[in-house]
Write a protein that holds these residues in place. Structure first.
Motif, PDB file in Angstrom:
ATOM      1  N   UNK A  95       0.797  -1.230   0.000  1.00 29.83           N
ATOM      2  CA  UNK A  95       0.000   0.000   0.000  1.00 29.83           C
ATOM      3  C   UNK A  95       0.827   1.277   0.000  1.00 29.83           C
ATOM      4  N   UNK A  96       2.011   1.250   0.593  1.00 32.23           N
ATOM      5  CA  UNK A  96       2.823   2.463   0.615  1.00 32.23           C
ATOM      6  C   UNK A  96       3.382   2.795  -0.764  1.00 32.23           C
ATOM      7  N   UNK A  97       3.317   1.843  -1.690  1.00 24.21           N
ATOM      8  CA  UNK A  97       3.817   2.084  -3.040  1.00 24.21           C
ATOM      9  C   UNK A  97       2.693   2.196  -4.064  1.00 24.21           C
ATOM     10  N   UNK A  98       1.441   2.122  -3.619  1.00 23.40           N
ATOM     11  CA  UNK A  98       0.319   2.254  -4.543  1.00 23.40           C
ATOM     12  C   UNK A  98       0.219   3.708  -4.989  1.00 23.40           C
ATOM     13  N   UNK A  99      -0.250   3.901  -6.194  1.00 25.06           N
ATOM     14  CA  UNK A  99      -0.404   5.251  -6.724  1.00 25.06           C
ATOM     15  C   UNK A  99      -1.448   6.010  -5.919  1.00 25.06           C
ATOM     16  N   UNK A 100      -1.184   7.282  -5.720  1.00 23.97           N
ATOM     17  CA  UNK A 100      -2.164   8.162  -5.077  1.00 23.97           C
ATOM     18  C   UNK A 100      -2.873   8.932  -6.177  1.00 23.97           C
ATOM     19  N   UNK A 101      -4.168   9.030  -6.022  1.00 23.49           N
ATOM     20  CA  UNK A 101      -5.001   9.727  -6.996  1.00 23.49           C
ATOM     21  C   UNK A 101      -5.765  10.853  -6.320  1.00 23.49           C
ATOM     22  N   UNK A 102      -6.187  11.810  -7.124  1.00 26.16           N
ATOM     23  CA  UNK A 102      -7.109  12.825  -6.620  1.00 26.16           C
ATOM     24  C   UNK A 102      -8.296  12.870  -7.567  1.00 26.16           C
ATOM     25  N   UNK A 103      -9.447  13.178  -6.985  1.00 26.47           N
ATOM     26  CA  UNK A 103     -10.667  13.239  -7.775  1.00 26.47           C
ATOM     27  C   UNK A 103     -11.617  14.244  -7.145  1.00 26.47           C
ATOM     28  N   UNK A 104     -12.068  15.191  -7.931  1.00 29.93           N
ATOM     29  CA  UNK A 104     -13.050  16.170  -7.472  1.00 29.93           C
ATOM     30  C   UNK A 104     -14.416  15.710  -7.946  1.00 29.93           C
ATOM     31  N   UNK A 105     -15.340  15.546  -7.000  1.00 35.38           N
ATOM     32  CA  UNK A 105     -16.656  15.078  -7.398  1.00 35.38           C
ATOM     33  C   UNK A 105     -17.742  15.481  -6.426  1.00 35.38           C
ATOM     34  N   UNK A 106     -18.973  15.433  -6.920  1.00 32.11           N
ATOM     35  CA  UNK A 106     -20.139  15.612  -6.061  1.00 32.11           C
ATOM     36  C   UNK A 106     -20.305  14.346  -5.222  1.00 32.11           C
ATOM     37  N   UNK A 107     -20.694  14.510  -3.979  1.00 30.33           N
ATOM     38  CA  UNK A 107     -20.976  13.367  -3.112  1.00 30.33           C
ATOM     39  C   UNK A 107     -22.483  13.148  -3.128  1.00 30.33           C
ATOM     40  N   UNK A 108     -22.891  11.917  -3.463  1.00 26.26           N
ATOM     41  CA  UNK A 108     -24.307  11.586  -3.534  1.00 26.26           C
ATOM     42  C   UNK A 108     -24.540  10.246  -2.838  1.00 26.26           C
ATOM     43  N   UNK A 109     -25.626  10.178  -2.065  1.00 27.65           N
ATOM     44  CA  UNK A 109     -25.965   8.907  -1.413  1.00 27.65           C
ATOM     45  C   UNK A 109     -26.654   7.984  -2.419  1.00 27.65           C
ATOM     46  N   UNK A 110     -26.414   6.690  -2.243  1.00 28.79           N
ATOM     47  CA  UNK A 110     -26.967   5.696  -3.165  1.00 28.79           C
ATOM     48  C   UNK A 110     -28.487   5.635  -3.071  1.00 28.79           C
ATOM     49  N   UNK A 111     -29.034   5.962  -1.919  1.00 31.27           N
ATOM     50  CA  UNK A 111     -30.486   5.959  -1.777  1.00 31.27           C
ATOM     51  C   UNK A 111     -31.119   6.920  -2.791  1.00 31.27           C
ATOM     52  N   UNK A 112     -30.618   8.141  -2.852  1.00 30.56           N
ATOM     53  CA  UNK A 112     -31.152   9.112  -3.814  1.00 30.56           C
ATOM     54  C   UNK A 112     -30.838   8.702  -5.255  1.00 30.56           C
ATOM     55  N   UNK A 113     -29.676   8.104  -5.472  1.00 29.38           N
ATOM     56  CA  UNK A 113     -29.343   7.638  -6.822  1.00 29.38           C
ATOM     57  C   UNK A 113     -30.350   6.581  -7.264  1.00 29.38           C
ATOM     58  N   UNK A 114     -30.609   5.603  -6.398  1.00 31.41           N
ATOM     59  CA  UNK A 114     -31.535   4.522  -6.741  1.00 31.41           C
ATOM     60  C   UNK A 114     -32.973   5.015  -6.909  1.00 31.41           C
TER      61      UNK A 114
END
Length: 160
Positions: free
Chosen positions: A21-40
């Motif tokens: 894990x200390x050698x895994x790539x780090x990523x960044x992502x900007x996104x809206x946070x949405x609950x699955x209940x509302x998505x469904x």
């Protein structure tokens, strides 16, 4: 051919099959946070005339972090920019730990009954998530309020 059994193999001798894990790539992502209940549901619980994936900017912080059915469902990250059909595509599911951190940040920056009272954001909670990705799960070790820049040791994630 016969295997050499004259010496005991150690972990150091074995091929690396599981990424450290200390050698895994780090990523960044900007996104809206949405609950699955509302998505469904297909529509926002707090504004049922609006399509969930077309209007994440209208999803209230209250709905996300106060309403039990929303709060108790998994959280997902949606793309900030809509596609040509006006839909904000589903990008990643947040890990349990990342969900807890996202809730804490939403309560810090937002307006809701469980919020700290210091925030002003009423809807459209989004943030910059920094961490690792396993499949479609984002494991954030940092969640930054916007505006924020991707750290220099991380690359911008591209959902599949």
């Amino acid at each position: 051919w016969r295997p050499n059994t004259s010496r005991v193999r150690t972990k150091k001798d074995l091929p690396h099959r599981i990424p450290n894990p200390s050698h895994m790539a780090r990523y960044c992502y900007e996104g809206y946070v949405m609950d699955k209940y509302c998505i469904d549901r297909g529509t926002l619980l707090d504004n049922p005339t609006l399509s969930t994936l077309s209007n994440p900017e209208e999803h209230s912080v209250h709905c996300l972090v106060d309403v039990a059915s929303c709060l108790n469902s998994p959280f997902e990250l949606l793309e900030i920019e809509p596609n040509s059909d006006g839909v904000h595509c589903r990008a990643y599911t947040l890990s349990s730990a990342s969900k807890a951190e996202a809730i804490a940040l939403a309560r810090e920056v937002g307006v809701c009954s469980t919020c700290s009272g210091a925030g002003t954001q009423t809807a459209g909670f989004s943030a910059l998530f920094v961490g690792t990705i396993e499949g479609d799960v984002f494991n954030a070790d940092e969640i930054l309020a916007l505006p924020a820049a991707c750290p220099s040791d991380a690359v911008v994630a591209t959902p599949q």
